[in-house]
Design a protein around this motif. Sequence first.
Motif, short mmCIF file in Angstrom:
data_model
loop_
_atom_site.label_atom_id
_atom_site.label_comp_id
_atom_site.label_asym_id
_atom_site.label_seq_id
_atom_site.Cartn_x
_atom_site.Cartn_y
_atom_site.Cartn_z
N GLU A 43 36.04 44.15 78.67
CA GLU A 43 34.85 43.77 79.34
C GLU A 43 34.94 42.64 80.05
O GLU A 43 33.95 42.24 80.75
CB GLU A 43 33.73 43.40 78.18
CG GLU A 43 33.10 44.79 77.43
CD GLU A 43 32.44 44.36 76.09
OE1 GLU A 43 32.21 43.38 75.74
OE2 GLU A 43 31.82 45.33 75.87
N GLN A 44 35.92 41.74 79.62
CA GLN A 44 36.25 40.46 80.47
C GLN A 44 37.56 40.44 81.09
O GLN A 44 37.66 39.63 82.18
CB GLN A 44 36.06 39.29 79.36
CG GLN A 44 34.84 39.03 78.81
CD GLN A 44 34.95 37.71 77.88
OE1 GLN A 44 35.97 37.23 77.38
NE2 GLN A 44 33.68 37.28 77.57
N ARG A 45 38.43 41.14 80.92
CA ARG A 45 39.74 41.14 81.59
C ARG A 45 40.43 42.69 81.63
O ARG A 45 40.09 43.58 80.88
CB ARG A 45 40.64 40.42 80.65
CG ARG A 45 40.24 38.94 80.67
CD ARG A 45 41.37 38.10 80.03
NE ARG A 45 42.54 37.79 80.76
CZ ARG A 45 42.80 37.05 81.74
NH1 ARG A 45 41.66 35.91 82.03
NH2 ARG A 45 43.64 36.68 82.35
N VAL A 46 41.35 42.93 82.62
CA VAL A 46 42.02 44.01 82.70
C VAL A 46 43.44 43.46 82.34
O VAL A 46 44.15 42.47 82.79
CB VAL A 46 42.21 44.66 84.13
CG1 VAL A 46 43.17 45.77 84.23
CG2 VAL A 46 40.84 44.95 84.41
N SER A 47 44.16 44.36 81.34
CA SER A 47 45.24 44.09 80.80
C SER A 47 46.48 45.40 80.87
O SER A 47 45.94 46.48 80.67
CB SER A 47 45.25 43.54 79.50
OG SER A 47 44.34 42.57 79.18
#
Length: 206
Positions: A43-47
């Motif tokens: 929801e906050q970052r692409v990893s």
Amino acid sequence: MTVIVLRSAPDATGTRFTVDDTRVVCEPDSSYANCTGTLYVGEQRVSFYSSLEQQGFSLNYQNIVIHAVVHSSTDDAPHLYCQLDGPFPGSKSSENKAESEDEDSEDEEFAELKFYPSDTSQLDALFQAMSDCAALNPDTDTDEDDEEHADVQTIKEFDPASFITSEEQLDQLTPQGRQVLEHLESVIVAADADNSHERFADADAE
């Protein structure tokens, strides 16, 4: 641009979608990419993390300028394409930027990431998940720029002399600044001409 280098799998909290057995390629080449692992759309970052290489990376949605699905190509396999707003860590571009950070440069360098899932049927769902999560993280800088641009568009009366009071100030304008000034002046002249034409037309009608 801030990219976090991972040495362990990312926290799965807030993860909306994962794609295992995904190969990532970075252009320009980076020592932290170009391997196979798992892509996490949070929801906050692409990893991305490769358990085999025991490394990966994580980045903000604001760092992703463009993301798109490439279903087929004559010289490439189906993949998710991402263009970033700066050089990627471990790449030659990143090293060059670090060496020349004190020097002025007009060329803005950026990196491209390509994610190749072994199961290409997940590409559309992957794209949708990334789009939904990106919408949760708007770029505040872009919003401010849009507001400033909107303010300029709503100006009804403008006098360049109100902020350009000397030849020295005019000489200090950047080429972009000169273009903006010339555009505003042309708009004012055109608007004045139209108003004059309307006034004359009203006078003739009377």
